[in-house]
Structures are given as C-alpha cells and as structure tokens.
Write an enzyme that holds these catalytic residues in place. Structure first.
Site, mmCIF file in Angstrom:
data_model
loop_
_atom_site.group_PDB
_atom_site.id
_atom_site.type_symbol
_atom_site.label_atom_id
_atom_site.label_comp_id
_atom_site.label_asym_id
_atom_site.label_seq_id
_atom_site.Cartn_x
_atom_site.Cartn_y
_atom_site.Cartn_z
ATOM 1 N N GLU A 115 0.851 -1.191 0.000
ATOM 2 C CA GLU A 115 0.000 0.000 0.000
ATOM 3 C C GLU A 115 0.886 1.239 0.000
ATOM 4 O O GLU A 115 2.106 1.151 0.149
ATOM 5 C CB GLU A 115 -0.962 -0.021 1.198
ATOM 6 C CG GLU A 115 -2.022 -1.105 1.060
ATOM 7 C CD GLU A 115 -3.046 -1.123 2.177
ATOM 8 O OE1 GLU A 115 -2.931 -0.329 3.117
ATOM 9 O OE2 GLU A 115 -3.965 -1.952 2.106
ATOM 10 N N HIS A 231 -9.046 9.816 3.612
ATOM 11 C CA HIS A 231 -8.747 8.729 2.660
ATOM 12 C C HIS A 231 -9.054 9.260 1.266
ATOM 13 O O HIS A 231 -10.097 9.860 1.047
ATOM 14 C CB HIS A 231 -9.602 7.496 2.973
ATOM 15 C CG HIS A 231 -9.075 6.254 2.312
ATOM 16 N ND1 HIS A 231 -9.171 6.033 0.964
ATOM 17 C CD2 HIS A 231 -8.423 5.177 2.822
ATOM 18 C CE1 HIS A 231 -8.604 4.869 0.667
ATOM 19 N NE2 HIS A 231 -8.142 4.332 1.778
ATOM 20 N N ARG A 277 -0.819 9.169 1.251
ATOM 21 C CA ARG A 277 -2.268 9.353 1.225
ATOM 22 C C ARG A 277 -2.684 10.823 1.124
ATOM 23 O O ARG A 277 -3.630 11.167 0.418
ATOM 24 C CB ARG A 277 -2.803 8.759 2.530
ATOM 25 C CG ARG A 277 -4.130 8.146 2.401
ATOM 26 C CD ARG A 277 -4.438 7.377 3.655
ATOM 27 N NE ARG A 277 -4.430 5.960 3.356
ATOM 28 C CZ ARG A 277 -4.865 5.034 4.205
ATOM 29 N NH1 ARG A 277 -5.307 5.385 5.392
ATOM 30 N NH2 ARG A 277 -4.843 3.768 3.859
ATOM 31 N N HIS A 336 -11.130 9.852 7.473
ATOM 32 C CA HIS A 336 -10.889 8.415 7.615
ATOM 33 C C HIS A 336 -10.265 8.057 8.950
ATOM 34 O O HIS A 336 -10.529 6.990 9.499
ATOM 35 C CB HIS A 336 -9.975 7.975 6.465
ATOM 36 C CG HIS A 336 -9.711 6.509 6.395
ATOM 37 N ND1 HIS A 336 -10.721 5.579 6.220
ATOM 38 C CD2 HIS A 336 -8.551 5.804 6.471
ATOM 39 C CE1 HIS A 336 -10.182 4.371 6.191
ATOM 40 N NE2 HIS A 336 -8.878 4.467 6.358
ATOM 41 N N ARG A 371 -0.841 8.984 9.129
ATOM 42 C CA ARG A 371 -0.699 7.561 9.443
ATOM 43 C C ARG A 371 -0.350 6.767 8.187
ATOM 44 O O ARG A 371 -0.945 6.961 7.126
ATOM 45 C CB ARG A 371 -2.005 7.016 10.035
ATOM 46 C CG ARG A 371 -1.983 5.525 10.260
ATOM 47 C CD ARG A 371 -3.251 5.049 10.936
ATOM 48 N NE ARG A 371 -4.432 5.250 10.149
ATOM 49 C CZ ARG A 371 -4.849 4.440 9.180
ATOM 50 N NH1 ARG A 371 -4.145 3.357 8.855
ATOM 51 N NH2 ARG A 371 -5.948 4.698 8.517
HETATM 52 C C1 SIN Z 1 -7.587 0.984 2.977
HETATM 53 O O1 SIN Z 1 -7.874 -0.200 2.854
HETATM 54 O O2 SIN Z 1 -7.348 1.720 2.027
HETATM 55 C C2 SIN Z 1 -7.563 1.587 4.336
HETATM 56 C C3 SIN Z 1 -6.421 1.075 5.080
HETATM 57 C C4 SIN Z 1 -6.072 2.019 6.177
HETATM 58 O O3 SIN Z 1 -6.790 2.973 6.438
HETATM 59 O O4 SIN Z 1 -5.019 1.853 6.770
#
Ligand code: SIN
Length: 504
Positions: A115, A231, A277, A336, A371
């Site tokens: 990610e 998010h 993010r 988020h 985060r």
């Molecule tokens: C996501 O699945 O994009 C969220 C994961 C997260 O907020 O750490």
C-alpha cells in the site's frame, strides 16, 4: 445517580483496541462497555486493506518503522514506531492464533499487499478486502468466551469521574433514561475517532470524538488534534457514511483518472497512485474542485477478478448501480482517521492517573502528521494490549468522588451543520479564513451547549489547525503551504472551556 464500585478495569469501546486491552488485562476482571453490540459501529470492523507488519523475507521491523516515520512527516516518536514495528509480526500471529483467517499462499505464508508509502509488500489481508470484519469476528469470539470479561452492551459514555486526589476513578454511563457511575481501579478509553464530525466520512457516523471530549473535559493532555487523515478514495455516491474503496486496489495497479480519462497522479509524484495518502487526497480534491471529477479505473489491473478480489468494494459499487469491472468508479476524499488524540505513553497511560487510552482516540506517537496505511489495526492490537496489561497492574484505593463532569448532547440539526462546516473548513485543504469561520460557529454552539462532545472535539481540531501555520502531512494550509523547519507536536489542555498550550 447510582454509584457502583468495581475492583477491576473498565474498558470503554468495542473496537480492536478495546478488545485487545480487555483480553490482555487477564486475569484482572474487566467490564467492557460498548454503545452498540460488539462488532457494530466501530471502524475496526470496516477496515478493508489489512494489517501492516514486517512478515516478508525481504522485510524487517526497522524498515517498517522507517516507513512509519517517513509517512508521519517529522512528528512520529521514534521509540514508539520501533516498538510498533517490532511487535507487529507477533501481533499478527496472535490474531491468526485467535482464528483470523488471513489469506495464505501455497506454502502457508501470509499473502501480503503493498500500500501507499510502504517500501515493501507488508499488509496481511483477509478475503481481499475483508480484513477488519474477519479479524474482529475472531477477536469477539475470544472475548465472549473469556471468563474475566463482562460485556455491557448498549451503554454510552457520559463522562469520566475523578477522585479527591485528581485520579480518574471511573465513568458516568448512560443507557436509555438510566445513568450510573461505575467506579473502577482503572479506565481505558478506546472509543475510536472523529469521522462522524465530518459530513464526508468512511467511518461509522456515531464516532464523534466522545472519548476525546470526555478526557479533555477532565483536563487530560490532548496531542496533535489538527491531524485528521482523509482517505483519497471513498466511493462518491452521496452516501453517509461513504463506502471505502481500499488503497489495496491502487496497490494492485488501479489508477486514478479525471472525467476526461486523463491520469493525474503520474506527473505529480514519483510514486504515482501510491504516493502518500495526503498527496493523493489533495490531488483528487483539486480535480474535483476544478470540475473535472475523479475516478478509480481498475479495468485493466483487476478487471473481471474484481468480485472475488475485492468483494466488499464490489458490493458497494453494485448497490449504486456501478460495475467496477467495466467502468471507472467515482471517488472523493473523506475523513478516515484521527492521528491526534489523548496523549499516551508506550503503556497507554495518559497525563491523568488512572486513565489509559488506546486506538484511534489516543495519540500514542506512532502516526505523527500522517498515518501509514494499515498501521491502524496494528496500533490497536499492539497498544491496546499494552494498555490492558498496564491498567491491570493498577491497584487503586477508592477515595471520595470529587468531579463528575458530564458530556451533553448536540441536537441533530446542529451536529449536521457542524459536520458540513468541518468538511468545508477543516478538511483536505484549510486556511485561516475558513478555520475562523468554523471557530465562530463552534463558539456559538459552545454558548448553547458548552459540554457537548462534538463541540469540544471540533474546537480542538479547528483551533489547533489555525495555530499550526505550516503544511505538514495531512494538515495542509493554503495560506502556509511550506513545512516549518522545526517539527513540533501540539500539546493542549482544556481549561474552563478554553485551550491552553503545554510545552512540547
Ligand atoms: C484501505 O484499505 O485503504 C484503508 C487502510 C487504512 O486505512 O489503513
């Protein structure tokens, strides 16, 4: 008001942090308080991507800690990031041992996704995008089977109570018209975040910063409340809360396009769609503000596998008549996660004797200004357990009650108006004019409802966002777009309704 004494630990909140604390407090007796049945109305169960930990051969806790620090933009406490990363693999194995059915490869190893802002694939997942729900189901089964835990569902937090020595010695709890004071040896707040304070959120709308406000009301130090994570990709179908479109999709190669089909991340950041993010959220915000719209296109990368690979996102799309296998899906940033919260040490202890905090309502020092993806379930598991163990060791001598301040309710229309203003003025991009408009509204509400939880939480976020005259991580000021040379945490305390600053 009835006052009941309990020789044990009071855990308030039924997400992963609260449940981890309750389990780790054994053999000490625990009363676990949740407003909703376990597994409902908590963000943990809605997490999609998974839980980050250095589980791969080519990975190491030091690399995970370094990525956590880089994402946090100068405000992560290095020892806490190291602790989180070092305890990560054993936390995931513990959850697997409780029955969380992590996706496995042919050799039995964890299937790991990559990610944003992770240098390695290190997100352990379940059923593609069902990690939160599956992990919570396993942990809830263990909690329900644990003799030391008594579960009190349907009770909401009305406030914390202090004894004559200033220690937190219990909580005011409310169910229907009944209110009680439950005195206990230690209280752990694990009440979740502030998503419900925003009109656009990916979290349960009931999460309106009640734990944060209750702690502030009794004078606990609050850290970095201005840092709220948005998010980048909530499904933009006008729903409240907005369904999450997991970042793991971008990890699988899905890309972002505007309404003309042009990719807009490639020229903006070397990591493109997997940029941090906050960078992606601002880019999507800019496309939308310019009237071009923003869409996630998974046709080439995931295509026909979408229903099996990402069943939760697929179901949300289908419920709105969208087919992510064959068309780009509309996305927008949404609140988020709250990086700020009640200041804690590595054991979950707050600035007040007897009070501990864990999970999203806490500021444990691991998230800084931003985060790292999928560190939230990990933090809940690691620091929830640490808080549970520390609180279980506390033996308190019950003294007379001194203060029992209670949170009041904010009427629904006022809350909705506040949510719209929070999204507009304290959202993805901020400036002094907007934050001052928001604070005027908060002041007016405080005149009518001084002890309303959402008003206290909104004041913490808005005032500290106004005071932070720089852009760092998730806090972006149009009028102060640069990073300050010195990285400073915000530490504040609520005194007689006003915020006072503490030296960082
Ligand atoms: C996501 O699945 O994009 C969220 C994961 C997260 O907020 O750490």
């Amino acid at each position: 008001m009835d006052v009941t004494d309990f020789d044990g630990v009071l855990v308030i909140g039924g997400g992963l942090a609260g449940l981890s604390a309750a389990l780790a407090a054994a053999p000490r007796r625990v009363r676990l308080i949740t407003p909703a049945p376990l597994g409902e109305a908590c963000s943990s169960a809605w997490a999609q991507g998974g839980i980050a930990a250095a589980l791969a051969e080519d990975d190491a806790p030091a690399l995970h800690a370094a990525d956590t620090m880089a994402a946090g933009a100068g405000l992560v406490e290095p020892d806490r990031a190291a602790l989180l990363a070092e305890e990560g693999p054993s936390a995931v194995l513990r959850l697997a041992g409780l029955g969380a059915p992590f996706d496995r490869d042919a050799g039995g190893g964890f299937v790991l996704s990559r990610e944003a802002a992770h240098g390695r694939a290190r997100v352990a997942r379940v059923g593609g995008d069902q990690a939160g729900q599956a992990i919570m189901e396993a942990v809830i089964r263990r909690v329900r089977a644990s003799a030391h835990i008594e579960i009190l569902e349907g009770w909401t937090l009305k406030g914390l109570v202090q004894d004559s020595g200033g220690a937190v010695c219990g909580a005011r709890l409310e169910r229907a018209a009944a209110e009680i004071v439950l005195r206990a040896s230690a209280v752990i707040l694990a009440t979740g975040g502030v998503g419900g304070l925003y009109a656009e959120t990916t979290t349960p709308a009931a999460l309106i910063g009640e734990g944060l406000a209750a702690a502030a009301l009794v004078g606990a130090v609050i850290a970095d409340p201005e840092f709220v994570q948005f998010h980048p990709t909530a499904l933009d179908i006008g729903r409240d809360p907005a369904p999450l479109v997991t970042e793991a999709l971008r990890g699988e190669g899905a890309w972002l396009v505007n309404g003309s089909g042009a990719r807009f991340m490639t020229g903006l950041h070397p990591d493109g769609e997997l940029a941090p993010r906050d960078v992606v959220a601002r880019a999507i915000h800019a496309e939308r503000m310019a009237g071009r719209g923003a869409y996630l296109d998974a046709r080439a990368s995931v295509g026909a596998h979408f229903p099996q690979a990402f069943p939760t996102v697929y179901a949300a799309c289908r419920s709105a008549g969208l087919d992510p296998c064959g068309e780009p899906i509309p996305v927008a940033p949404a609140c988020h996660y709250h990086m700020g919260g009640i200041l804690t040490d590595a054991e979950g202890a707050t600035s007040l004797t007897g009070l501990y905090a864990a999970g999203e309502c806490a500021s444990s020092g691991v998230h800084g200004a931003n985060r790292l993806a999928s560190n939230s379930l990990l933090e809940a598991a690691v620091f929830g357990a640490r808080a549970g163990r520390a609180a279980s060791r506390r033996v308190a001598v019950l003294k007379p009650l001194m203060r029992t301040p209670g949170l009041s309710r904010l009427p629904h229309p006022d809350l909705q108006a506040l949510r719209r203003s929070m999204t507009r003025e304290a959202g993805v991009v901020r400036d002094a004019a907007g934050l001052n408009r928001l604070l005027s509204q908060v002041d007016a509400l405080a005149g009518r409802f001084p002890d309303a939880g959402p008003v206290i939480a909104a004041r913490l976020i808005a005032e500290c966002a106004l005071d932070r005259r720089e852009s760092r991580g998730a806090h972006f000021r149009l009028d102060y777009p640069s990073l300050a040379v010195e990285a400073r945490r915000t530490l504040v305390r609520l005194e007689a309704g006003a915020l006072s600053r503490k030296a960082a």
